[in-house]
Design a protein around this motif. Structure first.
Motif, PDB file in Angstrom:
ATOM      1  N   CYS A  22       0.981  -0.982  -0.077  1.00  0.00           N
ATOM      2  CA  CYS A  22       0.078   0.028   0.030  1.00  0.00           C
ATOM      3  C   CYS A  22       1.118   1.183  -0.057  1.00  0.00           C
ATOM      4  N   GLU A  24      -0.158   4.171   0.766  1.00  0.00           N
ATOM      5  CA  GLU A  24      -0.511   5.032   1.712  1.00  0.00           C
ATOM      6  C   GLU A  24      -0.022   4.677   3.045  1.00  0.00           C
ATOM      7  N   CYS A  25       0.014   3.466   3.546  1.00  0.00           N
ATOM      8  CA  CYS A  25       0.508   3.105   4.826  1.00  0.00           C
ATOM      9  C   CYS A  25       1.520   1.764   4.809  1.00  0.00           C
ATOM     10  N   CYS A  36      -6.488  -1.948   0.199  1.00  0.00           N
ATOM     11  CA  CYS A  36      -5.686  -2.250   1.401  1.00  0.00           C
ATOM     12  C   CYS A  36      -6.446  -2.474   2.586  1.00  0.00           C
ATOM     13  N   CYS A  39      -5.999   0.412   5.426  1.00  0.00           N
ATOM     14  CA  CYS A  39      -6.336   1.907   5.405  1.00  0.00           C
ATOM     15  C   CYS A  39      -7.664   1.878   4.246  1.00  0.00           C
TER      16      CYS A  39
HETATM   17 ZN    ZN Z   1      -2.944   1.060   3.304  1.00  0.00          ZN
END
Ligand code: ZN
Ligand code: ZN
Lengths: 212, 250
Positions: A22, A24-25, A36, A39
């Motif tokens: 992911c 983002e995270c 994901c 998140c």
């Molecule tokens: Zn994520």
């Protein structure tokens, strides 16, 4: 710096291990996951449209950057006399006042950063198509600089906004924003979007030992 | 520079083979299968202890919980984890402080100018309205967004996500989306760029007129300091993992 315990081969990436990470995270999932688990962001091992978006934003950014330099940023009316200042003119004016430090900051933010970005973004995009693993560290550094520093170009737009709201002293002196302020703000925003669209993982895909 | 850790999963052939067999559906189920659906053989939960660098995709094993040290990616040196003690409470308190300062910065006069017996006062709202004439209007909205609306949205999202965390509660509804929003807004919240713009503007008019700073200027400057300081406390990965583990407990 010595990397004890790390072989000379490039480190294992999530993709090489059959995983999708992911953006983002950082959570990893088996390939095939599209959302994901941590998140809820959309997953893609590499953004397939990254380079198209980068080129598109860069091109519109370049197109509005040209009028941003030609039209006036500021229109000053002092005792009935009107004078216009372009982006570069604003820097020259600061040099004339003798504020070399501030002139340097404005020159860097309004001239150096935008021009640097105009060259750095296509360089990064072209190098993804014609990779060589040796320059990966340099290109990653360049990307981080472009990503971090791009927003600081907005300084001049704020200067214009502050001056035109403040310097309104009737017939004595008044300042109005020029058309270039709009073009320049758009140019900064578009090149920021170009940098954000760039999937930096593409820089490292040519890194040795990572070819499969 | 932070201490480099050796959590990278080395590209050791045996490890790589094991991983590929266990996790790559294309390999596990024969070359004809396309890795489309969820792999039944792998419980995604075992992958929780791994993290891929968002910048370069390098896999790392996470340090044990409770370790209070910064860890960087072994390849591109991006900071992966930077945990601090009781950071959640600190971040919420600072976000609250920044919100109050922002309200003060909007309410009070920002700068005032005196020249030839004339004077002009300007608030943040006046600065935003500077472009409100004719075709420059979109720029007025953009300035409002960059210096007030987006920073406020980001602070609100951070408080919404982290306030329940700091009390040890389960995450609020939509906390994940709110935190992704806060992260996406980061480059567009330009309060600190604006304050540099103020400094440049002050120098530019210094020859023209006498300028004095109002209370809103100091509120805004304090807001910038608090926001920048706050961002150094924010560890994305720690927050994501806390959110995940608390959401699982609910
Ligand atoms: Zn994520
Ligand atoms: Zn990395």
């Amino acid at each position: 710096m010595a990397n004890a315990g790390i072989p000379r081969r490039a480190p294992l990436t999530a993709r090489a291990a059959g995983l999708v990470a992911c953006h983002e995270c950082g959570r990893v999932h088996p390939l095939g996951f599209t959302t994901c688990l941590r998140c809820g962001a959309a997953l893609s091992s590499r953004d397939p449209f990254s380079l198209q978006k980068v080129w598109a934003w860069w091109l519109v950014g370049l197109m509005v950057y040209i009028p941003a330099n030609l039209y006036p940023m500021l229109v000053t009316t002092s005792l009935g006399k009107t004078s216009e200042n372009t982006l570069l003119g604003g820097v020259i004016e600061l040099v004339h006042i003798g504020s070399y430090g501030v002139a340097g900051i404005v020159f860097f933010a309004s001239i150096m950063i935008p021009i640097g970005k105009m060259f750095a973004i296509p360089y990064l995009a072209i190098k993804v198509a014609r990779p060589d693993s040796r320059s990966a560290h340099l290109r990653h550094w360049l990307f981080e600089v472009v990503e971090f520093i791009g927003r600081w170009s907005m300084v001049d737009v704020f200067v214009v906004a502050i001056l035109s709201s403040l310097v309104q002293l009737g017939g004595v002196v008044s300042i109005k924003p020029g058309f270039a302020a709009l073009c320049f703000a758009l140019s900064v925003a578009f090149t920021m979007l170009a940098a954000i669209s760039f999937d930096s993982r593409l820089i490292w895909d040519a890194d040795k030992g990572n070819a499969e | 520079m932070g201490k480099r850790i050796n959590y990278a999963l080395a590209a050791h052939p045996s490890f790589q083979a094991r991983w590929s067999l266990a996790l790559n559906p294309a390999m596990a189920y024969g070359p004809g299968m396309r890795p489309l659906s969820i792999v039944p053989a792998v419980d995604p939960a075992i992958l929780k202890d791994l993290v891929a660098c968002p910048s370069c995709d390098t896999l790392h094993r996470l340090p044990d919980a409770g370790m209070n040290q910064r860890a960087r990616c072994v390849r591109c040196h991006r900071v992966l984890i930077n945990p601090r003690d009781s950071a959640m409470t600190k971040i919420v308190m600072m976000a609250l402080t920044a919100t109050i300062l922002m309200i003060a910065a909007i309410a009070f006069p920002f700068l005032s100018l005196q020249s030839h017996g004339l004077s002009q006062r300007s608030s943040i709202i006046d600065v935003i309205e500077a472009f409100s004439e004719g075709m420059m209007l979109p720029l007025s909205f953009a300035v409002a967004a960059l210096i007030v609306v987006l920073p406020m949205m980001r602070l609100a999202a951070i408080m919404y996500v982290l306030a329940p965390m700091s009390f040890g509660w389960a995450p609020a509804k939509g906390a994940m989306t709110a935190f992704r929003l806060a992260e996406a807004l980061k480059p567009w919240a330009m309060a600190e760029v604006f304050i540099v713009g103020v400094a440049v503007a002050v120098v530019k008019v210094s020859g023209l007129a006498h300028l004095s700073m109002g209370p809103a200027f100091w509120a805004f400057a304090a807001l910038v300091l608090v926001t920048v300081w706050n961002d150094t406390f924010m560890c994305r990965l720690t927050i994501w993992r806390t959110l995940e583990s608390r959401a699982a407990r609910r």
